[in-house]
Design a protein around this motif. Structure first.
Motif, short mmCIF file in Angstrom:
data_model
loop_
_atom_site.label_atom_id
_atom_site.label_comp_id
_atom_site.label_asym_id
_atom_site.label_seq_id
_atom_site.Cartn_x
_atom_site.Cartn_y
_atom_site.Cartn_z
N UNK A 115 3.72 13.17 0.82
CA UNK A 115 5.09 12.80 1.15
C UNK A 115 5.41 11.41 0.62
N UNK A 116 6.66 11.20 0.27
CA UNK A 116 7.14 9.88 -0.12
C UNK A 116 8.04 9.37 0.99
N UNK A 117 8.01 8.07 1.21
CA UNK A 117 8.89 7.43 2.19
C UNK A 117 9.76 6.43 1.43
N UNK A 118 11.06 6.61 1.53
CA UNK A 118 12.01 5.73 0.85
C UNK A 118 12.89 5.08 1.90
N UNK A 119 13.07 3.76 1.78
CA UNK A 119 13.87 3.02 2.75
C UNK A 119 15.08 2.42 2.04
N UNK A 120 16.26 2.67 2.62
CA UNK A 120 17.51 2.16 2.09
C UNK A 120 18.31 1.55 3.26
N UNK A 121 19.44 0.98 2.94
CA UNK A 121 20.24 0.33 3.98
C UNK A 121 21.67 0.86 3.96
N UNK A 122 22.22 1.09 5.16
CA UNK A 122 23.64 1.44 5.25
C UNK A 122 24.44 0.20 4.90
N UNK A 123 25.50 0.37 4.13
CA UNK A 123 26.37 -0.77 3.86
C UNK A 123 27.30 -0.96 5.05
N UNK A 124 28.03 -2.03 5.04
CA UNK A 124 28.90 -2.30 6.17
C UNK A 124 29.98 -1.23 6.28
N UNK A 125 30.42 -1.00 7.49
CA UNK A 125 31.43 0.01 7.78
C UNK A 125 32.82 -0.56 7.51
N UNK A 126 33.74 0.32 7.16
CA UNK A 126 35.12 -0.11 7.03
C UNK A 126 36.02 0.87 7.76
N UNK A 127 37.12 0.36 8.27
CA UNK A 127 38.05 1.22 9.00
C UNK A 127 37.78 1.21 10.49
N UNK A 128 38.82 1.05 11.28
CA UNK A 128 38.68 0.92 12.73
C UNK A 128 38.00 2.10 13.40
N UNK A 129 38.48 3.31 13.12
CA UNK A 129 37.90 4.49 13.77
C UNK A 129 36.48 4.74 13.28
N UNK A 130 36.24 4.51 12.00
CA UNK A 130 34.91 4.67 11.43
C UNK A 130 33.92 3.72 12.10
N UNK A 131 34.32 2.47 12.24
CA UNK A 131 33.47 1.45 12.87
C UNK A 131 33.22 1.78 14.33
N UNK A 132 34.25 2.20 15.05
CA UNK A 132 34.05 2.50 16.47
C UNK A 132 33.16 3.73 16.67
N UNK A 133 33.25 4.72 15.78
CA UNK A 133 32.36 5.88 15.86
C UNK A 133 30.91 5.48 15.61
N UNK A 134 30.70 4.62 14.62
CA UNK A 134 29.35 4.13 14.32
C UNK A 134 28.80 3.35 15.52
N UNK A 135 29.60 2.47 16.10
CA UNK A 135 29.14 1.68 17.26
C UNK A 135 28.80 2.59 18.44
N UNK A 136 29.64 3.60 18.66
CA UNK A 136 29.36 4.53 19.76
C UNK A 136 28.01 5.22 19.54
N UNK A 137 27.78 5.65 18.30
CA UNK A 137 26.50 6.28 17.96
C UNK A 137 25.33 5.34 18.22
N UNK A 138 25.37 4.16 17.62
CA UNK A 138 24.17 3.33 17.71
C UNK A 138 23.93 2.79 19.12
N UNK A 139 24.98 2.50 19.86
CA UNK A 139 24.78 2.03 21.24
C UNK A 139 24.16 3.13 22.11
N UNK A 140 24.61 4.36 21.94
CA UNK A 140 24.06 5.48 22.70
C UNK A 140 22.59 5.71 22.36
N UNK A 141 22.28 5.74 21.07
CA UNK A 141 20.90 6.00 20.65
C UNK A 141 19.97 4.84 21.01
N UNK A 142 20.45 3.62 20.93
CA UNK A 142 19.61 2.49 21.33
C UNK A 142 19.37 2.50 22.83
N UNK A 143 20.38 2.87 23.62
CA UNK A 143 20.17 2.92 25.07
C UNK A 143 19.18 4.02 25.46
N UNK A 144 19.13 5.10 24.68
CA UNK A 144 18.19 6.19 24.93
C UNK A 144 16.83 5.95 24.27
#
Length: 144
Positions: free
Chosen positions: A65-94
């Motif tokens: 297997x190969x493991x490749x690491x990349x980075x998400x670029x910054x989010x743009x757009x209000x709804x897009x950013x709020x959806x991303x924040x909702x995702x990561x806060x939920x997953x980090x809390x769990x």
């Protein structure tokens, strides 16, 4: 992406949210990933951080297997950013890592900022941004 687009769509089914982002591939990456991942990724499951570390360690040690690491670029757009924040806060809390299954031999994981210190595969990155989300791809597919 496989469709030639620069932006990727991430859908987190259990939260009923989607967000889009570009993925930054470091110049020093030894693999050619253009056209490798699909444009749309839908969450397949979630792993506790310890299980994720074990999974990636076993896959990389196998030599198949190969493991490749990349980075998400910054989010743009209000709804897009709020959806991303909702995702990561939920997953980090769990204390979970989000997994997307591209195929039987390719999986994609999103490592949110809280887990960067404890996810062993990203610890060795130089220029690690502690405020970014990283994309970890494990695959048996040939990457030139």
């Amino acid at each position: 992406s496989q469709d030639g687009y620069e932006e990727f769509s991430f859908t987190i089914s259990r939260l009923k949210v989607s967000f889009t982002s570009k993925i930054f591939i470091d110049q020093s990456c030894e693999f050619q990933l253009d056209g490798f991942l699909p444009t749309s990724l839908v969450e397949k499951g979630r792993l506790p951080v310890d299980e994720f570390n074990k999974f990636v360690n076993e896959k990389s040690r196998s030599g198949k297997w190969k493991v490749v690491i990349m980075k998400l670029s910054s989010m743009s757009g209000g709804e897009n950013t709020s959806s991303y924040k909702r995702f990561y806060k939920e997953y980090e809390s769990l204390r979970r890592i989000c997994m997307f299954q591209v195929s039987d031999t390719t999986k994609v994981f999103l490592i949110t900022p809280k887990f960067l210190r404890i996810c062993k595969c990203v610890n060795s990155l130089k220029d690690l941004s502690r405020t970014s989300t990283y994309v970890v791809v494990t695959t048996k597919e040939p990457l030139s």
